[in-house]
Write an enzyme that holds these catalytic residues in place. Sequence first.
Site, PDB file in Angstrom:
ATOM      1  N   SER A  13      34.684-112.588   9.339  1.00 28.65           N
ATOM      2  CA  SER A  13      34.239-112.563  10.648  1.00 28.65           C
ATOM      3  C   SER A  13      33.106-113.751  11.069  1.00 28.65           C
ATOM      4  O   SER A  13      33.057-114.343  11.904  1.00 28.65           O
ATOM      5  CB  SER A  13      33.647-111.317  11.131  1.00 28.65           C
ATOM      6  OG  SER A  13      32.514-110.744  10.473  1.00 28.65           O
ATOM      7  N   LYS A  91      32.168-114.576  -5.133  1.00 28.78           N
ATOM      8  CA  LYS A  91      31.972-114.929  -6.517  1.00 28.78           C
ATOM      9  C   LYS A  91      30.912-115.790  -6.776  1.00 28.78           C
ATOM     10  O   LYS A  91      30.480-116.535  -5.518  1.00 28.78           O
ATOM     11  CB  LYS A  91      33.551-115.636  -6.632  1.00 28.78           C
ATOM     12  CG  LYS A  91      34.471-114.784  -7.232  1.00 28.78           C
ATOM     13  CD  LYS A  91      35.675-115.820  -7.658  1.00 28.78           C
ATOM     14  CE  LYS A  91      35.244-116.223  -8.920  1.00 28.78           C
ATOM     15  NZ  LYS A  91      36.304-115.658 -10.135  1.00 28.78           N
ATOM     16  N   ASN A 107      24.359-120.115   2.281  1.00 32.09           N
ATOM     17  CA  ASN A 107      24.735-118.588   2.037  1.00 32.09           C
ATOM     18  C   ASN A 107      24.259-117.824   3.317  1.00 32.09           C
ATOM     19  O   ASN A 107      23.031-117.884   3.513  1.00 32.09           O
ATOM     20  CB  ASN A 107      24.616-118.325   0.776  1.00 32.09           C
ATOM     21  CG  ASN A 107      25.224-116.880   0.562  1.00 32.09           C
ATOM     22  OD1 ASN A 107      26.526-116.520   1.034  1.00 32.09           O
ATOM     23  ND2 ASN A 107      24.358-115.881  -0.195  1.00 32.09           N
ATOM     24  N   HIS A 109      23.369-113.692   3.885  1.00 31.41           N
ATOM     25  CA  HIS A 109      23.338-112.656   2.848  1.00 31.41           C
ATOM     26  C   HIS A 109      22.704-111.373   3.794  1.00 31.41           C
ATOM     27  O   HIS A 109      21.817-111.552   4.412  1.00 31.41           O
ATOM     28  CB  HIS A 109      22.146-112.679   1.758  1.00 31.41           C
ATOM     29  CG  HIS A 109      22.242-111.593   0.787  1.00 31.41           C
ATOM     30  ND1 HIS A 109      23.147-111.416  -0.324  1.00 31.41           N
ATOM     31  CD2 HIS A 109      21.294-110.673   0.825  1.00 31.41           C
ATOM     32  CE1 HIS A 109      22.702-110.483  -0.996  1.00 31.41           C
ATOM     33  NE2 HIS A 109      21.643-109.500  -0.302  1.00 31.41           N
ATOM     34  N   ASP A 150      21.229-115.540  -4.926  1.00 29.07           N
ATOM     35  CA  ASP A 150      20.512-115.204  -4.072  1.00 29.07           C
ATOM     36  C   ASP A 150      19.338-115.807  -4.059  1.00 29.07           C
ATOM     37  O   ASP A 150      18.056-115.424  -3.228  1.00 29.07           O
ATOM     38  CB  ASP A 150      20.447-113.661  -3.537  1.00 29.07           C
ATOM     39  CG  ASP A 150      21.913-113.105  -3.255  1.00 29.07           C
ATOM     40  OD1 ASP A 150      22.563-113.666  -2.874  1.00 29.07           O
ATOM     41  OD2 ASP A 150      22.030-111.935  -3.654  1.00 29.07           O
ATOM     42  N   GLU A 179      24.341-111.418  12.316  1.00 28.81           N
ATOM     43  CA  GLU A 179      24.610-112.707  11.268  1.00 28.81           C
ATOM     44  C   GLU A 179      25.581-113.750  12.262  1.00 28.81           C
ATOM     45  O   GLU A 179      25.307-114.876  11.936  1.00 28.81           O
ATOM     46  CB  GLU A 179      25.606-112.103  10.262  1.00 28.81           C
ATOM     47  CG  GLU A 179      24.878-111.338   9.250  1.00 28.81           C
ATOM     48  CD  GLU A 179      25.795-110.793   8.023  1.00 28.81           C
ATOM     49  OE1 GLU A 179      26.572-111.781   7.591  1.00 28.81           O
ATOM     50  OE2 GLU A 179      25.666-109.697   7.625  1.00 28.81           O
TER      51      GLU A 179
HETATM   52  C1  GAR Z   1      28.503-110.414   5.396  1.00 26.64           C
HETATM   53  O1  GAR Z   1      27.903-109.280   6.042  1.00 26.64           O
HETATM   54  C2  GAR Z   1      27.910-111.426   4.600  1.00 26.64           C
HETATM   55  O2  GAR Z   1      26.564-111.496   4.803  1.00 26.64           O
HETATM   56  C3  GAR Z   1      28.147-110.681   3.461  1.00 26.64           C
HETATM   57  O3  GAR Z   1      29.451-110.267   3.101  1.00 26.64           O
HETATM   58  C4  GAR Z   1      29.833-109.986   4.578  1.00 26.64           C
HETATM   59  C5  GAR Z   1      30.996-110.829   4.935  1.00 26.64           C
HETATM   60  O4  GAR Z   1      31.550-110.461   6.013  1.00 26.64           O
HETATM   61  N1  GAR Z   1      27.794-111.592   2.132  1.00 26.64           N
HETATM   62  C6  GAR Z   1      27.184-111.227   0.999  1.00 26.64           C
HETATM   63  O5  GAR Z   1      27.145-110.108   0.658  1.00 26.64           O
HETATM   64  C7  GAR Z   1      27.123-112.217  -0.113  1.00 26.64           C
HETATM   65  N2  GAR Z   1      26.348-111.799  -1.078  1.00 26.64           N
HETATM   66  P1  GAR Z   1      32.868-111.189   6.811  1.00 26.64           P
HETATM   67  O6  GAR Z   1      33.750-111.478   5.818  1.00 26.64           O
HETATM   68  O7  GAR Z   1      33.346-110.611   7.997  1.00 26.64           O
HETATM   69  O8  GAR Z   1      31.898-112.692   7.238  1.00 26.64           O
END
Ligand code: GAR
Length: 199
Positions: A13, A91, A107, A109, A150, A179
């Site tokens: 997303s 990953k 990135n 987070h 991170d 986000e």
């Molecule tokens: C998001 O919340 C992103 O911040 C998190 O995974 C989700 C992906 O959602 N990322 C992490 O946790 C990285 N450490 P999406 O596939 O719908 O964009």
Amino acid sequence: MLKIGVMASGGGSNFKAILDRIDCGDFDAKCLFLITNNGNCGAVAHAKNFDVPVFHVSGKTHPERSAYESALLEVIDRFDIDLLVLAGYMKVLPTSFIKRLAGRILNIHPSLLPKYGGKGFYGIHVHEAVVAAGERESGATVHLVGEEIDSGRILAQCRVPVLENDTPETLAARVLEQEHQLYWKTIRDYGEGLKTISR
Ligand code: GAR
């Protein structure tokens, strides 16, 4: 125009939110490729809808570690990108890869780093920990990717309240909405800064 590549593993997303902003003209950028470690994920479907070339590189496609690393490097060497954007890429990246693109990997987070970051904190696990700790506030962080998970300079954060009856899922949805607003703007602003420096 900012040239970006994206890496994603899941629903995508955040990736779609970036592509939408490019498509409607808010964000002067072009996405040159998607690298994924999961050939069936939602991010791949979004890439196809927006004609973004997809490269599937994972332990399945490249069981040998060195072949896996070379395949990743091959993609970034083939395209002339300004920034590499991790959008739910689950990953850990090889050090060789992070070094090649030092200062140019971003990135997002889903917490207020440095809280709830590091090994084991990704996706829904972050929100589980935040709810379990009884936090009143959470949020999202955009940061540069360093060699430690991170770590790396924080570029932007947004704050989101944790409500009394929140579950990890309801909190995740509220953070994700933010986000989608935060990421493309931060990529744009950071990219503009880079171009000014290299001019
Ligand atoms: C998001 O919340 C992103 O911040 C998190 O995974 C989700 C992906 O959602 N990322 C992490 O946790 C990285 N450490 P999406 O596939 O719908 O964009």
